[in-house]
Design an enzyme around this catalytic site. Sequence first.
Site, PDB file in Angstrom:
ATOM      1  N   TYR A   1       0.810  -1.228   0.000  1.00 49.74           N
ATOM      2  CA  TYR A   1       0.000   0.000   0.000  1.00 49.74           C
ATOM      3  C   TYR A   1       0.840   1.272   0.000  1.00 49.74           C
ATOM      4  CZ  TYR A   1      -3.838  -3.159   1.085  1.00 49.74           C
ATOM      5  OH  TYR A   1      -4.761  -4.175   1.043  1.00 49.74           O
TER       6      TYR A   1
ATOM      7  N   HIS B   1      -4.773   5.817  -1.627  1.00 47.80           N
ATOM      8  CA  HIS B   1      -5.536   5.612  -0.398  1.00 47.80           C
ATOM      9  C   HIS B   1      -4.676   5.830   0.849  1.00 47.80           C
ATOM     10  CE1 HIS B   1      -9.555   4.718   0.683  1.00 47.80           C
ATOM     11  NE2 HIS B   1      -9.440   3.442   0.978  1.00 47.80           N
TER      12      HIS B   1
ATOM     13  N   TYR C   1      -6.454  -1.219   9.340  1.00 44.62           N
ATOM     14  CA  TYR C   1      -6.945  -1.099   7.969  1.00 44.62           C
ATOM     15  C   TYR C   1      -8.008  -0.017   7.924  1.00 44.62           C
ATOM     16  CZ  TYR C   1      -4.109  -4.960   6.418  1.00 44.62           C
ATOM     17  OH  TYR C   1      -3.038  -5.747   6.123  1.00 44.62           O
TER      18      TYR C   1
ATOM     19  N   ASN D   1     -11.002   0.509   6.797  1.00 44.87           N
ATOM     20  CA  ASN D   1     -12.426   0.365   7.095  1.00 44.87           C
ATOM     21  C   ASN D   1     -12.734   0.192   8.576  1.00 44.87           C
ATOM     22  OD1 ASN D   1     -12.503   0.470   4.340  1.00 44.87           O
ATOM     23  ND2 ASN D   1     -13.251  -1.604   4.056  1.00 44.87           N
TER      24      ASN D   1
ATOM     25  N   ASP E   1      -7.672  10.814   2.093  1.00 45.18           N
ATOM     26  CA  ASP E   1      -7.687  10.995   0.640  1.00 45.18           C
ATOM     27  C   ASP E   1      -9.120  11.269   0.192  1.00 45.18           C
ATOM     28  OD1 ASP E   1      -8.669   8.016  -0.599  1.00 45.18           O
ATOM     29  OD2 ASP E   1      -7.809   7.992   1.408  1.00 45.18           O
TER      30      ASP E   1
ATOM     31  N   ASN F   1     -14.881   5.019   3.329  1.00 50.13           N
ATOM     32  CA  ASN F   1     -15.079   3.980   4.347  1.00 50.13           C
ATOM     33  C   ASN F   1     -14.355   4.267   5.657  1.00 50.13           C
ATOM     34  OD1 ASN F   1     -16.749   2.506   2.657  1.00 50.13           O
ATOM     35  ND2 ASN F   1     -15.057   1.337   1.796  1.00 50.13           N
TER      36      ASN F   1
END
Length: 189
Positions: A16, A21, A65, A67, A92, A113
């Site tokens: 990532y 994101h 994470y 979410n 973001d 999210n």
Amino acid sequence: MDKYLIVGLGNVGDEYDMTRHNTGFMVLDAFAKASNIVYDDRRYGFVAETSIKGRKVILLKPSTYMNLSGNAVRYWMNKENIDITRLLVIVDDLALPLGTLRLKASGSNAGHNGLGNIQSVLGTQQYCRLRVGIGNEFQRGMQIQWVLGKYNDEEMKVLTPKIETACEIIKSFVLSGVDFTMNTFNKKR
């Protein structure tokens, strides 16, 4: 001592790094580097601490994470006894052109999210967020690929000075509050 919690949203893991994101992580990494502080792997996230003119500033990159970011935010707010008015979440935003910065004192999650989970866990939309535009140059149905895609060199030329401005916004938020900071920085293009 006044305490502030500055949260950058993103996902942990090398895959990532430098993705759109993870822009919140990128801003916090730049702030930590400029402040000459390092992160420790702590409960629910990577945490670094500094002070700005007598105010304690806790930087948090949740390891939950995206979410499930709300769990990390709630834990550190409770642990450090930080008022929600001293919470700033950096995120973001697809709806803003690349590099556009928008500070807001509250608002909807706009389909994000991470913000949605924070709102759900905290039970309110009344917290400050700094939205960093990542653009939306993707074809229909390709949103996830866009958001999880890595920035290219041309995009980084646009984004890098904006990340420096985002670090200035964090300092201003801590020292002068959200209203002054919105009036100062939201006018800039």
